[in-house]
Design an enzyme around this catalytic site. Structure first.
Site, PDB file in Angstrom:
ATOM      1  N   ASP A  13      -1.265  -0.849  -3.765  1.00 17.95           N
ATOM      2  CA  ASP A  13      -2.620  -0.692  -3.222  1.00 17.95           C
ATOM      3  C   ASP A  13      -2.879   0.697  -2.628  1.00 17.95           C
ATOM      4  OD1 ASP A  13      -5.121  -1.963  -2.755  1.00 17.95           O
ATOM      5  OD2 ASP A  13      -4.629  -2.164  -0.639  1.00 17.95           O
ATOM      6  N   HIS A  14      -4.129   1.122  -2.707  1.00 25.84           N
ATOM      7  CA  HIS A  14      -4.603   2.378  -2.102  1.00 25.84           C
ATOM      8  C   HIS A  14      -3.693   3.559  -2.428  1.00 25.84           C
ATOM      9  CE1 HIS A  14      -8.259   1.450   0.031  1.00 25.84           C
ATOM     10  NE2 HIS A  14      -7.725   0.334   0.472  1.00 25.84           N
ATOM     11  N   THR A  52      -5.240  -6.437   8.070  1.00 27.27           N
ATOM     12  CA  THR A  52      -5.148  -6.356   9.524  1.00 27.27           C
ATOM     13  C   THR A  52      -5.036  -7.725  10.186  1.00 27.27           C
ATOM     14  OG1 THR A  52      -6.364  -4.266   9.535  1.00 27.27           O
ATOM     15  CG2 THR A  52      -6.312  -5.491  11.597  1.00 27.27           C
ATOM     16  N   GLU A  57     -12.140   2.715  -6.476  1.00 32.68           N
ATOM     17  CA  GLU A  57     -13.132   2.529  -5.412  1.00 32.68           C
ATOM     18  C   GLU A  57     -14.246   3.552  -5.557  1.00 32.68           C
ATOM     19  OE1 GLU A  57     -13.365   2.990  -0.563  1.00 32.68           O
ATOM     20  OE2 GLU A  57     -11.634   1.930  -1.412  1.00 32.68           O
ATOM     21  N   SER A 100       0.825  -1.208   0.000  1.00 31.77           N
ATOM     22  CA  SER A 100       0.000   0.000   0.000  1.00 31.77           C
ATOM     23  C   SER A 100       0.862   1.262   0.000  1.00 31.77           C
ATOM     24  CB  SER A 100      -0.911   0.027   1.233  1.00 31.77           C
ATOM     25  OG  SER A 100      -0.132   0.265   2.403  1.00 31.77           O
ATOM     26  N   ASN A 129      -9.570  -8.487  -0.152  1.00 34.47           N
ATOM     27  CA  ASN A 129      -8.368  -7.915   0.447  1.00 34.47           C
ATOM     28  C   ASN A 129      -8.301  -8.183   1.947  1.00 34.47           C
ATOM     29  OD1 ASN A 129      -8.090  -6.860  -2.115  1.00 34.47           O
ATOM     30  ND2 ASN A 129      -7.809  -4.746  -1.428  1.00 34.47           N
ATOM     31  N   HIS A 150     -12.145  -1.129   7.069  1.00 34.56           N
ATOM     32  CA  HIS A 150     -10.721  -1.352   7.228  1.00 34.56           C
ATOM     33  C   HIS A 150     -10.347  -1.432   8.711  1.00 34.56           C
ATOM     34  CE1 HIS A 150     -10.789   0.494   3.149  1.00 34.56           C
ATOM     35  NE2 HIS A 150      -9.805  -0.341   2.930  1.00 34.56           N
ATOM     36  N   HIS A 188     -12.798  -4.698   0.150  1.00 34.02           N
ATOM     37  CA  HIS A 188     -11.754  -4.226   1.057  1.00 34.02           C
ATOM     38  C   HIS A 188     -12.211  -4.444   2.508  1.00 34.02           C
ATOM     39  CE1 HIS A 188      -9.176  -1.534  -1.707  1.00 34.02           C
ATOM     40  NE2 HIS A 188      -9.895  -2.344  -2.463  1.00 34.02           N
TER      41      HIS A 188
END
Length: 290
Positions: A84-85, A240, A136, A50, A237, A187, A215
């Site tokens: 990512d992101h 965590t 997104e 990310s 995805n 998230h 996500h």
């Protein structure tokens, strides 16, 4: 094995009617654990780096991307490398040169029209350089609100979920290859209690002509993930959950052996804990190794 492109893995998952798991990489141990879990189950996986992880490594994507790619090439599993992101256009432009076959460009904090305009520009650049791109639409919980500095919207707050009709227009006007949608996940959840809107997932699947991405899947229970894949989710995805396994194993080891100073002593169980977590998610998401 040579790196596989994310687009190829996503297409194969769509054809097989299965999910494709994508795991976040922060340290070398993350990458090694993802490869180990994929090898145990025989399932493909995506190694995701990310923008936050790039920032953690000093803002330069090259070293962490090279390390993850080296782990993937040394593995017998089918693995791809994904950026990512990404919010920074400058970072987006580094993707081809640093080995990423795919990018998730995230302008979802912006108002719809600005998100569409920024995403369309990102798509043009990525497609010009042979890079598969995900975007997104909606507001997945656990992130800052509009403008990036407001409070995080809840996953069940009014107006945060992805509207199918709006998503159809967004995909048509941007040309994205996949779309991350807001359907009830969030998230950074450390407990697996999220409840997804499966009717909305089915409506999005029936409306949107590109693969859907979930996500915030660390907080989604196994049965909810299985139902989401059956309803139309493709790329799932997970981040965590790996960090929880990593940190939990380190904490347990050092609590029992507080005089330890050699990091290899506690990183071995940390890596193994993550590999077990990866294997567990792969069995649920792709149905492999069961």
């Amino acid at each position: 094995m040579p790196l596989v492109s994310t687009g190829e893995l996503v297409s194969a998952a769509v054809t097989a009617g299965r999910g494709l798991a994508a795991f976040n990489v922060i340290t070398l141990e993350h990458a090694e654990a993802i490869a180990a879990g994929a090898e145990r189950t025989g399932a493909p996986a995506v190694l995701q780096v990310s923008e936050n992880a790039v920032r953690f490594h000093g803002g330069e994507p090259g070293p962490v991307a090279a390390a993850a790619a080296a782990v993937a090439r040394a593995s017998s599993a089918r693995l791809s490398l994904h950026l990512d992101h990404v919010e920074s256009a400058e970072l987006l432009r580094t993707a081809p040169a640093t080995g990423f076959s795919s990018v998730m460009f995230d302008a979802s904090k912006l108002p719809y029209a600005e998100n569409l305009k920024a995403t369309a520009a990102a798509v043009r650049h990525c497609h010009d350089h042979g890079v598969w791109i995900e975007a997104e639409l909606g507001a997945v919980g656990g992130k800052a609100g509009a403008g990036g500095d407001g409070p995080s919207p809840g996953a069940h707050a009014p107006g945060v979920r992805t509207d199918p009709a709006e998503a159809l227009v967004f995909v048509a006007e941007t040309g994205v290859d996949a779309l991350a949608v807001a359907v009830g996940s969030a998230h950074a959840m450390t407990r697996r209690t999220a409840a997804l809107d499966h009717a909305l997932i089915r409506a999005l699947r029936d409306t949107v002509p590109v693969p859907l991405v979930l996500h915030g899947s660390s907080g989604v229970p196994d049965d909810e993930i299985r139902r989401a894949v059956a309803a139309g989710m493709v790329k799932i995805n997970v981040g965590t959950a790996l960090n929880s396994a990593y940190t939990g194993a380190v904490r347990e080891f050092l609590t029992a052996r507080p005089s330890t100073v050699d990091p290899r002593k506690y990183l071995v169980p940390a890596r193994e804990a993550m590999a077990g977590t990866v294997a567990g998610f792969l069995r649920v998401i792709s149905g492999s190794g069961e």
